[in-house]
Design an enzyme around this catalytic site. Structure first.
Site, PDB file in Angstrom:
ATOM      1  N   LYS A 185      -0.253 -10.255   1.707  1.00  0.00           N
ATOM      2  CA  LYS A 185      -0.458 -10.784   2.959  1.00  0.00           C
ATOM      3  C   LYS A 185      -1.979 -10.679   3.534  1.00  0.00           C
ATOM      4  O   LYS A 185      -2.545 -11.561   3.768  1.00  0.00           O
ATOM      5  CB  LYS A 185       0.438 -10.328   4.023  1.00  0.00           C
ATOM      6  CG  LYS A 185       0.173 -10.738   5.435  1.00  0.00           C
ATOM      7  CD  LYS A 185       0.931 -10.049   6.525  1.00  0.00           C
ATOM      8  CE  LYS A 185       0.418  -8.749   7.057  1.00  0.00           C
ATOM      9  NZ  LYS A 185      -0.424  -8.591   8.111  1.00  0.00           N
ATOM     10  N   ASN A 186      -2.402  -9.229   3.503  1.00  0.00           N
ATOM     11  CA  ASN A 186      -3.937  -9.197   3.936  1.00  0.00           C
ATOM     12  C   ASN A 186      -4.912  -9.458   2.973  1.00  0.00           C
ATOM     13  O   ASN A 186      -6.033  -9.243   3.252  1.00  0.00           O
ATOM     14  CB  ASN A 186      -3.831  -7.672   4.549  1.00  0.00           C
ATOM     15  CG  ASN A 186      -2.912  -7.311   5.701  1.00  0.00           C
ATOM     16  OD1 ASN A 186      -2.715  -8.346   6.201  1.00  0.00           O
ATOM     17  ND2 ASN A 186      -2.762  -6.008   5.867  1.00  0.00           N
ATOM     18  N   CYS A 244      -3.073  -5.021  21.075  1.00  0.00           N
ATOM     19  CA  CYS A 244      -1.691  -5.068  20.228  1.00  0.00           C
ATOM     20  C   CYS A 244      -1.048  -3.932  20.334  1.00  0.00           C
ATOM     21  O   CYS A 244      -1.366  -3.167  20.892  1.00  0.00           O
ATOM     22  CB  CYS A 244      -1.912  -5.761  18.878  1.00  0.00           C
ATOM     23  SG  CYS A 244      -1.900  -4.510  17.724  1.00  0.00           S
ATOM     24  N   ARG A 304      -7.879  -2.353  19.582  1.00  0.00           N
ATOM     25  CA  ARG A 304      -8.364  -2.940  18.510  1.00  0.00           C
ATOM     26  C   ARG A 304      -9.559  -4.216  18.833  1.00  0.00           C
ATOM     27  O   ARG A 304      -9.330  -5.327  18.753  1.00  0.00           O
ATOM     28  CB  ARG A 304      -7.194  -3.850  17.712  1.00  0.00           C
ATOM     29  CG  ARG A 304      -6.074  -3.049  17.278  1.00  0.00           C
ATOM     30  CD  ARG A 304      -5.002  -3.767  16.548  1.00  0.00           C
ATOM     31  NE  ARG A 304      -5.662  -4.048  15.215  1.00  0.00           N
ATOM     32  CZ  ARG A 304      -4.488  -4.749  14.170  1.00  0.00           C
ATOM     33  NH1 ARG A 304      -3.407  -5.020  14.694  1.00  0.00           N
ATOM     34  NH2 ARG A 304      -4.986  -5.087  13.031  1.00  0.00           N
ATOM     35  N   ASP A 317      -0.963   1.836   7.461  1.00  0.00           N
ATOM     36  CA  ASP A 317       0.203   0.670   7.303  1.00  0.00           C
ATOM     37  C   ASP A 317       1.359   1.326   6.398  1.00  0.00           C
ATOM     38  O   ASP A 317       2.491   0.781   6.415  1.00  0.00           O
ATOM     39  CB  ASP A 317      -0.329  -0.522   6.534  1.00  0.00           C
ATOM     40  CG  ASP A 317      -1.200  -1.297   7.298  1.00  0.00           C
ATOM     41  OD1 ASP A 317      -1.823  -2.324   6.951  1.00  0.00           O
ATOM     42  OD2 ASP A 317      -1.407  -1.069   8.544  1.00  0.00           O
ATOM     43  N   ARG A 323       6.817 -11.374   9.625  1.00  0.00           N
ATOM     44  CA  ARG A 323       5.437 -11.469   9.506  1.00  0.00           C
ATOM     45  C   ARG A 323       4.803 -11.078   8.303  1.00  0.00           C
ATOM     46  O   ARG A 323       3.739 -11.506   7.864  1.00  0.00           O
ATOM     47  CB  ARG A 323       4.624 -10.969  10.608  1.00  0.00           C
ATOM     48  CG  ARG A 323       5.056 -11.322  12.099  1.00  0.00           C
ATOM     49  CD  ARG A 323       4.060 -10.687  13.141  1.00  0.00           C
ATOM     50  NE  ARG A 323       2.759 -10.991  12.611  1.00  0.00           N
ATOM     51  CZ  ARG A 323       1.871 -10.535  13.071  1.00  0.00           C
ATOM     52  NH1 ARG A 323       1.778  -9.569  14.174  1.00  0.00           N
ATOM     53  NH2 ARG A 323       0.416 -10.756  12.801  1.00  0.00           N
TER      54      ARG A 323
HETATM   55  C1  EPZ Z   1      -6.608  -4.520   9.024  1.00  0.00           C
HETATM   56  O1  EPZ Z   1      -6.520  -4.828  10.527  1.00  0.00           O
HETATM   57  C2  EPZ Z   1      -5.015  -4.988   8.704  1.00  0.00           C
HETATM   58  N1  EPZ Z   1      -4.791  -6.313   8.957  1.00  0.00           N
HETATM   59  C3  EPZ Z   1      -4.142  -3.697   9.314  1.00  0.00           C
HETATM   60  O2  EPZ Z   1      -2.797  -4.365   9.081  1.00  0.00           O
HETATM   61  C4  EPZ Z   1      -4.465  -2.479   8.963  1.00  0.00           C
HETATM   62  O3  EPZ Z   1      -3.739  -1.788   9.587  1.00  0.00           O
HETATM   63  C5  EPZ Z   1      -5.945  -2.225   9.436  1.00  0.00           C
HETATM   64  O4  EPZ Z   1      -6.859  -3.113   8.622  1.00  0.00           O
HETATM   65  C6  EPZ Z   1      -6.350  -0.913   9.023  1.00  0.00           C
HETATM   66  O5  EPZ Z   1      -6.230  -0.691   7.555  1.00  0.00           O
HETATM   67  C7  EPZ Z   1      -5.298  -7.298   8.282  1.00  0.00           C
HETATM   68  O6  EPZ Z   1      -6.050  -6.940   7.242  1.00  0.00           O
HETATM   69  C8  EPZ Z   1      -5.243  -8.505   8.386  1.00  0.00           C
HETATM   70  P1  EPZ Z   1      -9.633  -2.483  11.294  1.00  0.00           P
HETATM   71  P2  EPZ Z   1      -7.947  -4.603  11.219  1.00  0.00           P
HETATM   72  O7  EPZ Z   1     -10.776  -3.470  11.808  1.00  0.00           O
HETATM   73  O8  EPZ Z   1      -9.117  -5.392  10.354  1.00  0.00           O
HETATM   74  C9  EPZ Z   1     -11.563  -0.157  15.294  1.00  0.00           C
HETATM   75  C10 EPZ Z   1      -0.609  -4.768   8.911  1.00  0.00           C
HETATM   76  O9  EPZ Z   1       0.532  -4.067   9.243  1.00  0.00           O
HETATM   77  N2  EPZ Z   1     -12.364  -1.207  15.233  1.00  0.00           N
HETATM   78  O10 EPZ Z   1     -10.151  -1.921   9.896  1.00  0.00           O
HETATM   79  O11 EPZ Z   1      -7.683  -5.377  12.370  1.00  0.00           O
HETATM   80  C11 EPZ Z   1      -9.925  -0.544  15.263  1.00  0.00           C
HETATM   81  O12 EPZ Z   1      -9.596  -0.491  16.621  1.00  0.00           O
HETATM   82  C12 EPZ Z   1      -1.767  -4.956   9.612  1.00  0.00           C
HETATM   83  O13 EPZ Z   1      -0.582  -5.412   7.996  1.00  0.00           O
HETATM   84  C13 EPZ Z   1     -13.356  -1.060  16.239  1.00  0.00           C
HETATM   85  O14 EPZ Z   1     -13.116  -0.316  16.990  1.00  0.00           O
HETATM   86  O15 EPZ Z   1      -8.221  -3.222  11.375  1.00  0.00           O
HETATM   87  C14 EPZ Z   1      -9.383   0.645  14.603  1.00  0.00           C
HETATM   88  O16 EPZ Z   1      -9.157   1.687  15.441  1.00  0.00           O
HETATM   89  C15 EPZ Z   1      -1.789  -4.130  10.764  1.00  0.00           C
HETATM   90  N3  EPZ Z   1     -14.172  -2.408  16.351  1.00  0.00           N
HETATM   91  C16 EPZ Z   1     -10.158   0.898  13.299  1.00  0.00           C
HETATM   92  O17 EPZ Z   1     -11.610   0.337  13.918  1.00  0.00           O
HETATM   93  C17 EPZ Z   1     -14.120  -3.300  15.605  1.00  0.00           C
HETATM   94  O18 EPZ Z   1     -14.904  -4.302  15.619  1.00  0.00           O
HETATM   95  C18 EPZ Z   1      -9.699   0.065  12.068  1.00  0.00           C
HETATM   96  O19 EPZ Z   1      -9.465  -1.322  12.363  1.00  0.00           O
HETATM   97  C19 EPZ Z   1     -13.093  -3.415  14.527  1.00  0.00           C
HETATM   98  C20 EPZ Z   1     -12.080  -2.235  14.410  1.00  0.00           C
END
Ligand code: EPZ
Length: 427
Positions: free
Chosen positions: A22-23, A116, A121, A311, A403
Site C-alpha cells: 500500500k505505502n 490523525c 503529523r 507500523d 484501508r
Molecule cells: C508514513 O507516514 C506511512 N504512511 C505510515 O504508515 C508510517 O507509519 C510512517 O510513514 C512512518 O513509518 C505512508 O507511507 C502512506 P513520517 P508519514 O512523515 O510519511 C513527523 C500505515 O499504517 N513529521 O515519516 O506520514 C511525524 O509527525 C501508515 O500504513 C514532522 O514532524 O510519516 C512523525 O512523528 C500509518 N513533520 C514522524 O515525523 C513533517 O513534515 C515520521 O512521520 C513530517 C513528519
C-alpha cells in the site's frame, strides 16, 4: 458497519500470498501526475486507500481504471491542481499530490491533512523542502497554496535538510525534484523500501535518482522538464507480511509460509521474532514462520527504517502479551500510537502505559470480547489477539482494516483461522 468475528483457537497452518505494498502504491499513483500519457501499475492491492487515491486523481482530471491488481492512469495536461478537503480528509497520504502538482503545473492548492488518531503529523518538512526548491508557500483557510518561482515557473534543484526522516516528505520532494531544473540533494531522507521503490519508478520516467534507500538522495531533474509514463509492478507489502508473521507466531504449533515476502525488508522484525523464540526461515521468495515453544519477552523500540517499524508495534505488542516475563515497547515515531492497549486490556492483557512506553507483563491467556478498532495497525493487532483468545472476539469499525489489508478474512481462514466478516453488524 461491518465487524469481524473470530473464534479463538488452534495453530495456523498453510500458505498466505503477500499482496503489493500500500505505502509504495500510493506515492507511485501520485507520480503519474508528473507525465502525460498512460501509466500502468501492477501488483496493486485491492484496498480502500487505493480507491481514495484513484478518486483524487480523477478529481484532478485523470482517467483512472482500477481492476486490482492493475491500475491504469491516463491523461494530459488538462489538470485542475486542487485537492479538496473532502478527499484529503479521507486519507492523509493525499498530501503526496502536492509535490507532483506544483512541479508539473507551477501551482497547487492542497488541503492540509490535519491531525490523525496516532498523532499530530504536521507536514512542515514537506513545505520547507518545497520552499528550498523555489516554491512560495502560504496557508489559507486550511489549504496549502504552493506556487513555482516567478509566478508559477519551473522549480529549481537545491539542497534540502530534513530535521526528521519523513517518509511522505521525502517522497513529495523526490517527485518535485524529478521535474525541477538541475540537481537536488535530500539529506536525512527516509530510507524505507517504499521510498526506494519510488526512486525506481522515477528513474523509469526519465529522472535520475541516486541513493534512494539511503539517508542522502540525489535527484537530477529531467533536462527537458518532461517525464514519460511507466509500467511497473509494486513490491510486496512488508507490513502486511509482518502482520501475518505475528499472526502465525501467536499460537503454539503454527507453521505458515508467506509467499512473496521480501526478507531484506523485514530484518528488524525477524531479529525480534527470533529473540522471542519464534522460528523464522527464508525459503526462496518465501518466509516460513513456525512456533514450537513458549514465547520469550523481548523489548522493542520503534525507529525509522531499517529500525523496528512503528507500523508493526501494535501487532508485536500483542505477541508480548502472551510471552513469559516483562517486555518494554517504546514508540518513538508517533505520540499517540497505543490506542490498541485499552482494548487489549479488555481482553485480559496486563499492560501499563507510561507516556510513549508500554510495559507488558505476559499472561497465560487472553479472553474474547467486543473491541473497537481505532486505526489501521491497531485493528490488525486486535484481530491477531482474537485468533488465540478464548471464546469469541468481535472487532468493530473494520473500515480501518479495509484501508490496508486485502482480503484479511479469506487469507486467515485459508490457514485455519475461525474468522468471518459480519455485514452491517454495527448500527
Ligand atoms: C508514513 O507516514 C506511512 N504512511 C505510515 O504508515 C508510517 O507509519 C510512517 O510513514 C512512518 O513509518 C505512508 O507511507 C502512506 P513520517 P508519514 O512523515 O510519511 C513527523 C500505515 O499504517 N513529521 O515519516 O506520514 C511525524 O509527525 C501508515 O500504513 C514532522 O514532524 O510519516 C512523525 O512523528 C500509518 N513533520 C514522524 O515525523 C513533517 O513534515 C515520521 O512521520 C513530517 C513528519
Amino acid at each position: 458497519m461491518d465487524a469481524i468475528l473470530i473464534r479463538g483457537g488452534g495453530p495456523l497452518r498453510g500458505k498466505i500470498q503477500v499482496s503489493g505494498a500500500k505505502n509504495a502504491a500510493l506515492p507511485i499513483l501520485c507520480a503519474t501526475l508528473l507525465s502525460d500519457g498512460a501509466s500502468r501499475l501492477r501488483n496493486v492491492p485491492a484496498l480502500r486507500d487505493i480507491e481514495t487515491t484513484a478518486a483524487l486523481l480523477r478529481f484532478l482530471g485523470r482517467d483512472v481504471t482500477v481492476t486490482a491488481p492493475e491500475v491504469h492512469v491516463a491523461g494530459g495536461s488538462d489538470v485542475r491542481p486542487e485537492a479538496p478537503y473532502e478527499l484529503v480528509k479521507q486519507m492523509r497520504a493525499s498530501v503526496l499530490v502536492l509535490g507532483p502538482l506544483v512541479a508539473r503545473f507551477g501551482r497547487a492548492k492542497v488541503s492540509l491533512p490535519g491531525g490523525c488518531q496516532i498523532g499530530a503529523r504536521p507536514i512542515d518538512q514537506h513545505l520547507k523542502g518545497l520552499e528550498a526548491l523555489g516554491c512560495s508557500i502560504r496557508l489559507e483557510r486550511g489549504y496549502v497554496i504552493a506556487e513555482g518561482p516567478e509566478n508559477g515557473g519551473r522549480l529549481r534543484g537545491s539542497e534540502v535538510y530534513f530535521d526528521i526522516p519523513t517518509v511522505t516528505g521525502t517522497e513529495n520532494l523526490m517527485m518535485a525534484a524529478a521535474l525541477a531544473k538541475g540537481r537536488t540533494t535530500l539529506v536525512n531522507a527516509a530510507r524505507e523500501p517504499e521510498v526506494e521503490e519510488l526512486g525506481r519508478v522515477l528513474n523509469k520516467m526519465g529522472a535520475e535518482v541516486d541513493g534512494a534507500g539511503t539517508d542522502v538522495i540525489h535527484v537530477k531533474g529531467s533536462e527537458r522538464g518532461k517525464l514519460v509514463p511507466f509500467d511497473h509492478a509494486i513490491i510486496p507489502d512488508r507490513i502486511e507480511a509482518g502482520t501475518y508473521m505475528v499472526a502465525a507466531a501467536i499460537a503454539e504449533g503454527s507453521d505458515v509460509v508467506l509467499e512473496g515476502a521480501q526478507v531484506s525488508d523485514l530484518e528488524a522484525l525477524i531479529v525480534k521474532m527470533r529473540a522471542a523464540g519464534v522460528e523464522v526461515t527464508s525459503e526462496g521468495q518465501c518466509l516460513r514462520v513456525c512456533r514450537r515453544g513458549p514465547l520469550r519477552a523481548v523489548n522493542v523500540t520503534t525507529a525509522p527504517h531499517p529500525g523496528f517499524p512503528t507500523d508493526m508495534q501494535a501487532q508485536f505488542l500483542v505477541l508480548m502479551c502472551l510471552a513469559r516475563g516483562e517486555s518494554v515497547i517504546t514508540e518513538t515515531i508517533f505520540e499517540n500510537r497505543f490506542q490498541h492497549v485499552p482494548e487489549l486490556q479488555r481482553m485480559g492483557a496486563a499492560i501499563a502505559l507510561r507516556g510513549r512506553t508500554a510495559v507488558v507483563q505476559g499472561v497465560e491467556a487472553l479472553n474474547g470480547a467486543s473491541v473497537m478498532a481505532t486505526d489501521l495497525r491497531a485493528s490488525a493487532s486486535l484481530v491477531i489477539a482474537g485468533l488465540v483468545a478464548s471464546g469469541e472476539t468481535e472487532v468493530r469499525r473494520v473500515y480501518h482494516i479495509d484501508r490496508g489489508y486485502e482480503r484479511i478474512v479469506e487469507k486467515l481462514s485459508g490457514v485455519g483461522a475461525r474468522i468471518e466478516r459480519v455485514r452491517g453488524a454495527e448500527a
